[in-house]
Design a protein around this motif. Structure first.
Motif, PDB file in Angstrom:
ATOM      1  N   LEU A  26      42.020  38.032  44.039  1.00 40.94           N
ATOM      2  CA  LEU A  26      41.115  37.053  43.165  1.00 40.94           C
ATOM      3  C   LEU A  26      40.022  36.844  44.042  1.00 40.94           C
ATOM      4  N   GLU A  28      36.899  34.106  44.561  1.00 45.35           N
ATOM      5  CA  GLU A  28      36.655  33.038  43.090  1.00 45.35           C
ATOM      6  C   GLU A  28      34.723  33.538  43.400  1.00 45.35           C
ATOM      7  N   GLY A  31      35.730  38.617  41.867  1.00 41.69           N
ATOM      8  CA  GLY A  31      36.434  39.014  40.937  1.00 41.69           C
ATOM      9  C   GLY A  31      37.434  39.940  42.195  1.00 41.69           C
ATOM     10  N   VAL A  60      37.344  40.063  35.742  1.00 38.26           N
ATOM     11  CA  VAL A  60      38.485  40.765  35.698  1.00 38.26           C
ATOM     12  C   VAL A  60      39.194  40.866  34.263  1.00 38.26           C
ATOM     13  N   ARG A 102      41.460  28.012  30.506  1.00 38.14           N
ATOM     14  CA  ARG A 102      41.213  28.691  32.243  1.00 38.14           C
ATOM     15  C   ARG A 102      42.862  28.938  32.121  1.00 38.14           C
ATOM     16  N   VAL A 110      41.104  31.491  36.557  1.00 38.55           N
ATOM     17  CA  VAL A 110      40.728  32.382  35.946  1.00 38.55           C
ATOM     18  C   VAL A 110      39.902  32.429  34.380  1.00 38.55           C
ATOM     19  N   GLY A 150      36.981  37.617  32.370  1.00 38.73           N
ATOM     20  CA  GLY A 150      37.010  36.356  32.768  1.00 38.73           C
ATOM     21  C   GLY A 150      35.927  36.610  34.145  1.00 38.73           C
ATOM     22  N   VAL A 152      36.407  34.296  37.917  1.00 34.81           N
ATOM     23  CA  VAL A 152      36.936  34.181  38.687  1.00 34.81           C
ATOM     24  C   VAL A 152      36.640  32.846  39.600  1.00 34.81           C
TER      25      VAL A 152
END
Length: 179
Positions: A26, A28, A31, A60, A102, A110, A150, A152
């Motif tokens: 993942l 930041e 994705g 995500v 979170r 995520v 979500g 990242v």
């Protein structure tokens, strides 16, 4: 049961299902590395057609393994990754989480932005499946069962068997809506 990752999936193609991977990375604000839906701006084709500059709140996609058992009871055999999710979870009620929750998953974090809005592709994948993932209650309210989306907030590697911890946002909590 402690919340855990069952499997992880990634695909560079804009197809429907995603193959299983040993791990996913993942990134930041982006994705899943190598996934067709990764990016700062929206990558879902229908949303790009409307406004390609809107922020990507769907970096995500997470689905709860429990959905597959529910669908099997209705005669739909569906395996992890087949509905296009990046992360299949167990032991956490994703659909009941408020916006801004979170999820600490492996090394990554995520932030839940909303519900996945199932589309015609699900019906094309398996006839009758769309109705099963969009049931109506007695009051006529539609319930979207195909997981959450979500962004990242902290990058890192995610693998099957990684534990998931849930950090709720400060109150008041806002229920998830489609994104």
């Amino acid at each position: 049961m402690n919340p855990t990752v069952v499997s992880v999936h990634v695909s560079a193609e804009h197809g429907f299902s995603k193959p299983r991977a040993d791990s996913i990375e993942l990134l930041e604000g982006i994705g899943v590395r190598g996934d067709a839906h990764a990016g700062v701006t929206v990558k879902h084709r229908s949303r790009v057609a409307r406004n390609p500059d809107q922020p990507n709140l769907r970096q995500v996609h997470l689905i709860h393994q429990e959905l597959f058992a529910h669908l099997a009871e209705q005669g739909h055999e569906v395996a992890p990754g087949e509905l296009g999710e990046n992360i299949t979870t167990a032991g956490v009620d994703l659909l009941a989480l408020p916006v801004g929750t979170r999820l600490r998953i492996g090394e990554a974090v995520v932030v839940v932005t909303g519900l996945r809005n199932p589309c015609q592709q699900i019906e094309d994948f398996r006839p009758g499946l769309l109705r099963s993932v969009l049931p109506r209650d007695d009051a006529g309210t539609v319930h979207r069962l195909t997981g959450v989306m979500g962004i990242v907030a902290r990058g890192g590697t995610v693998r099957a068997t990684d534990e998931i911890s849930v950090d709720l946002p400060p109150e008041p909590h806002h229920p998830l809506t489609q994104v």
